[in-house]
Design an enzyme around this catalytic site. Structure first.
Site, PDB file in Angstrom:
ATOM      1  N   CYS A  69       0.754  -1.249  -0.035  1.00  0.00           N
ATOM      2  CA  CYS A  69      -0.045   0.028  -0.142  1.00  0.00           C
ATOM      3  C   CYS A  69       0.862   1.247  -0.043  1.00  0.00           C
ATOM      4  O   CYS A  69       2.188   1.231   0.388  1.00  0.00           O
ATOM      5  CB  CYS A  69      -0.906  -0.216   1.227  1.00  0.00           C
ATOM      6  SG  CYS A  69      -2.154  -1.476   1.183  1.00  0.00           S
ATOM      7  N   CYS A  88      -4.170   0.630  -2.543  1.00  0.00           N
ATOM      8  CA  CYS A  88      -4.765   0.632  -1.212  1.00  0.00           C
ATOM      9  C   CYS A  88      -3.686   1.736  -0.546  1.00  0.00           C
ATOM     10  O   CYS A  88      -2.887   2.014  -0.752  1.00  0.00           O
ATOM     11  CB  CYS A  88      -4.564  -0.778  -0.468  1.00  0.00           C
ATOM     12  SG  CYS A  88      -2.673  -1.427  -0.639  1.00  0.00           S
TER      13      CYS A  88
END
Length: 290
Positions: free
Chosen positions: A98, A179
């Site tokens: 992420c 993400c």
């Protein structure tokens, strides 16, 4: 071997361009055929990627090529859908950490310079599929079990163009994987810096998941020489912000991020705005050192 039909099409296209050149610059303009040596390029890039770029990954490069070839050859140049690439994409799953996803629209050169300097960022072109097929052209031909190396249609010719379909699926996969905090780099020197018809506006934005993405950090940068058309407070960027709000995303927006401006100035140190920036930075350095 290229078919007689495709060879004739290429010759006719050249004659038309010479006789009536304005016909060769419309939205349905044909481009050169499949990139020469595409098989060697793709397989070679695959081995480079798995050996040097991401040495921890293991992929069957030969089989990836076979599935790609199977998806394209013996298909008309406007009859390759995302589904045709299903098996190929299944062979190259990727998961990225992420906070590293970097999206862009109309900022191609700058975004890759930015990603090269700030190594924690990853663009679509840094994924395996992006690395393999970046800057390549390809199309097949129904009457021959080979690629058409003479002429391929432009993307705008059809919605099931073999190149468009691959990048559409790759873009969707990349966005679905995003993400944490993501970054979007847009060009404030053009009208419609955010364009709903662009790959970012039509595919990637819709594929972002607000339950996976914490913040969408928009960075708007203009060319040093201008024009200064759009910013966080005007133009199509406001439409993008409204879409993000309606879908429950948190967002930030920055105009003329210093790191991006410096990267632009590296290309043209003599530009007046770059000289002004350099002088300001020197003055700040002098103030902090006294």
């Amino acid at each position: 071997m290229p078919s007689v039909k495709s060879a004739c099409s290429a010759i006719i296209g050249i004659v038309i361009c010479i006789s009536v050149p304005q016909l060769c610059f419309g939205p349905a303009q044909a481009v050169f055929g499949t990139t020469p040596n595409i098989k060697h390029i793709v397989i070679g890039r695959c081995f480079t990627y798995t050996t040097l770029v991401q040495p921890g990954l293991r992929y069957d490069c030969e089989e990836i090529w076979r599935q790609f070839e199977k998806a394209v050859v013996q298909q008309s140049s406007c009859n390759v859908t995302e589904e045709h690439y299903f098996e190929m994409f299944n062979m190259m799953p990727e998961i990225w950490p992420c906070d590293r996803f970097l999206f862009w629209s109309k900022t191609r050169v700058l975004v890759h310079s930015y990603a090269a300097v700030f190594r924690h960022f990853w663009t679509l072109e840094d994924t395996l599929v992006g690395y393999l097929f970046n800057d390549l052209v390809w199309c097949g031909q129904e009457e021959d079990s080979d690629f058409d190396f003479n002429v391929c249609p432009a993307w705008s010719t059809c919605r099931t163009h073999p190149v468009y379909s691959l990048w559409k699926r790759a873009s969707q996969n990349f966005a679905e994987m995003a993400c944490g905090n993501i970054t979007v780099l847009l060009n404030g020197s053009v009208v419609n810096a955010f364009n709903k018809k662009s790959m970012f506006g039509s595919i990637e934005l819709d594929s972002l998941n607000p339950q996976r993405v914490n913040y969408v950090n928009i960075k708007v940068v203009t060319n040093p020489e201008g024009p200064h058309i759009e910013s966080c407070s005007q133009g199509s960027i406001l439409e993008l912000i409204q879409i993000l709000l309606s879908r429950g995303f948190q967002w930030t927006c920055t105009d003329s991020d210093l790191a991006l401006v410096i990267l632009q100035c590296v290309q043209d140190l003599n530009h007046p705005s770059c000289q002004m920036l350099a002088n300001n930075m020197l003055q700040q350095k002098d103030l902090t050192s006294t």
